[in-house]
Design an enzyme around this catalytic site. Structure first.
Site, PDB file in Angstrom:
ATOM      1  N   ASP A   1      -0.051  -7.888   5.997  1.00 15.51           N
ATOM      2  CA  ASP A   1      -1.214  -7.059   5.687  1.00 15.51           C
ATOM      3  C   ASP A   1      -2.121  -7.906   4.791  1.00 15.51           C
ATOM      4  OD1 ASP A   1      -3.083  -5.303   4.542  1.00 15.51           O
ATOM      5  OD2 ASP A   1      -1.728  -3.594   4.714  1.00 15.51           O
TER       6      ASP A   1
ATOM      7  N   TYR B   1       0.841  -1.194   0.000  1.00 17.87           N
ATOM      8  CA  TYR B   1       0.000   0.000   0.000  1.00 17.87           C
ATOM      9  C   TYR B   1       0.885   1.256   0.000  1.00 17.87           C
ATOM     10  CZ  TYR B   1      -3.332   3.453   1.656  1.00 17.87           C
ATOM     11  OH  TYR B   1      -4.100   4.575   1.791  1.00 17.87           O
TER      12      TYR B   1
HETATM   13  C1  LIG Z   1      -6.036   1.168   2.568  1.00 18.90           C
HETATM   14  C2  LIG Z   1      -4.942   0.258   2.945  1.00 18.90           C
HETATM   15  C3  LIG Z   1      -4.129   0.504   4.071  1.00 18.90           C
HETATM   16  C4  LIG Z   1      -4.282   1.752   4.897  1.00 18.90           C
HETATM   17  O1  LIG Z   1      -5.463   1.755   5.646  1.00 18.90           O
HETATM   18  P1  LIG Z   1      -6.261   3.097   6.060  1.00 18.90           P
HETATM   19  O2  LIG Z   1      -7.454   2.547   6.746  1.00 18.90           O
HETATM   20  O3  LIG Z   1      -6.550   3.840   4.796  1.00 18.90           O
HETATM   21  O4  LIG Z   1      -5.358   3.874   6.952  1.00 18.90           O
HETATM   22  C5  LIG Z   1      -3.167  -0.419   4.411  1.00 18.90           C
HETATM   23  N1  LIG Z   1      -2.978  -1.536   3.673  1.00 18.90           N
HETATM   24  C6  LIG Z   1      -3.717  -1.810   2.582  1.00 18.90           C
HETATM   25  C7  LIG Z   1      -3.466  -3.050   1.812  1.00 18.90           C
HETATM   26  C8  LIG Z   1      -4.713  -0.921   2.177  1.00 18.90           C
HETATM   27  O5  LIG Z   1      -5.437  -1.188   1.077  1.00 18.90           O
END
Ligand SMILES: *Cc1c(COP(=O)(O)O)cnc(C)c1O
Length: 403
Positions: free
Chosen positions: A180, A115
């Protein structure tokens, strides 16, 4: 026998309802709590600032909120984790993970792409962490004596590259691995089952699922989540109870939403892949796009996000295409009820170093599409009519003009 995912998703964090005599979780909006017994409150305060459970009074909302705690317990159960900590955004969750890791060292090993803002946070050194960017096959040689964390994202935003979690965990040795898993959700992937220490979600996306909550959550062992809650109590960033309520509610329909959107994405990816107006499609559900055979093993399906480029690589063609869409919403974010589209190089990933973007396939014309819950054929019709508005490839136009 263990209950199925959908059953647990409906009932997680609700086991005390009969006792409470309610059918939906109560929302506690208190910013502070009465503390008539000062010594008992002081003991609870000590426990909460250390990242432990309350001992009686909740004292103050930044330290603990029962509605947020319910959502955390439910999400932890679905990830197969001992505990979880919820934050006001995915980036707040990632920041707390990094700050908590600093007690072990100030070096992070990470795999691109990820991200855009997560990449930016690591590269900028804003939190005092030094990053080594590497590939999923070279984790072992990137680990140093002061490496505190290995951070990966799978499927990766926005190229949909899949990372082999078990292989990364083996290479990382004793260094905790953070995954993530925003694009997969616990419906399709549970990284802790593959040896990851922590799983992180931007709950803004599929967990919320309706485009109306900004949130993040990280789940793992008691010890690691305790360290993260310790940071959260000191730095703030606890998720608001109304958002926690919506997320807990959203878990009940998560499986339905994820599977429906996935079926739509599979159909759209196939159609796009065979359309001459499309230059390339990235989607792990297409033939040869899962070289490590992770679908079926690590991940139950390809998910509902895909990326593609038009045949016509003129930046104006991409802009004309996006502008011609009538049903699909041109917007950042993903995992909403409606289908969203955006060009990562122009928006979400513009904070990433240009050379790194190019190296990881985030081209200027790449479009990321997150399939929503509309009828697949209506979405295809919208893509088709917008593609019809885009001039063909330069070479094709020359042929047609007889040049
Ligand atoms: C959107 C996103 C984030 C960040 O999250 P927010 O809620 O916008 O702070 C982190 N990792 C991934 C894969 C994302 O798509």
């Amino acid at each position: 026998m263990e209950q199925g995912f959908a059953t647990r998703a409906v009932h997680a964090g609700r086991s005390d309802f009969a006792e409470l005599g309610v059918h939906a979780p109560p929302i506690d909006l208190s910013s502070t709590y009465p503390t008539p017994d000062l010594d008992a409150a002081a003991r609870s305060f000590d426990s909460l600032v250390s990242g432990d459970a309350p001992q009686g009074s909740f004292v103050y909302q930044r330290l603990f909120n029962p509605t947020t705690d319910r959502f955390e317990k439910a999400l932890a159960e679905l990830e197969g984790a001992a505990d979880a900590a919820a934050f006001a955004s995915g980036m707040a969750a990632f920041s707390a993970v990094l700050l908590a890791a600093k007690s072990r060292g100030s070096h992070v090993v990470a795999v691109r792409p990820m991200y855009g803002t997560a990449d930016h946070l690591l590269t900028s050194g804003l939190l005092g962490m030094e990053v080594t960017w590497t590939t999923q096959d070279e984790i072992f040689s990137a680990i140093r004596h002061d490496t505190a964390l290995v951070a990966i994202e799978t499927p990766a935003n926005p190229t949909l590259d899949l990372v082999d979690i078990a292989s990364v965990v083996r290479q990382a040795g004793t260094v905790p691995v953070l995954v993530d898993s925003t694009f997969a959700t616990p419906v399709l992937q549970r990284p802790l089952e593959n040896g990851a220490a922590l799983v992180l979600h931007s709950a803004t996306k599929f967990l919320g699922g309706h485009g109306d909550v900004l949130a993040g959550v990280v789940a793992g062992s008691h010890a690691l989540v305790r360290d993260i809650k310790y940071v959260r109590a000191a730095t703030g960033g606890l998720l608001h109870p109304l958002s926690s309520y919506l997320l807990h509610r959203g878990l009940q329909t998560l499986e339905l939403r994820v599977r429906r959107a996935q079926a739509t994405a599979i159909m759209l990816a196939r159609r796009l892949a065979e359309d001459p107006r499309i230059g390339s499609v990235r989607f792990p559900g297409l033939p040869a796009q899962d070289p490590r055979m992770l679908i079926g093993r690590q991940m139950q399906g390809p998910g509902s996000v895909l990326s593609f480029e038009l045949s016509n690589s003129d930046p104006q063609a991409m802009r004309a295409f996006v502008g011609a869409l009538k049903l699909i919403t041109p917007a950042v974010s993903l995992g909403s009820t409606d289908t969203l589209i955006q060009p990562p190089a122009v928006l979400t990933h513009r904070v990433v170093d240009a050379a790194a973007r190019a190296q990881t396939g985030i081209t200027g014309g790449l479009l990321r599409l997150s399939a929503g819950l509309e009828e697949a054929r209506d979405l295809w019709r919208d893509l088709d009519q917008a593609l019809a508005m885009v001039p063909g490839r330069v070479a094709e136009r020359r042929e047609m003009a007889g040049v």
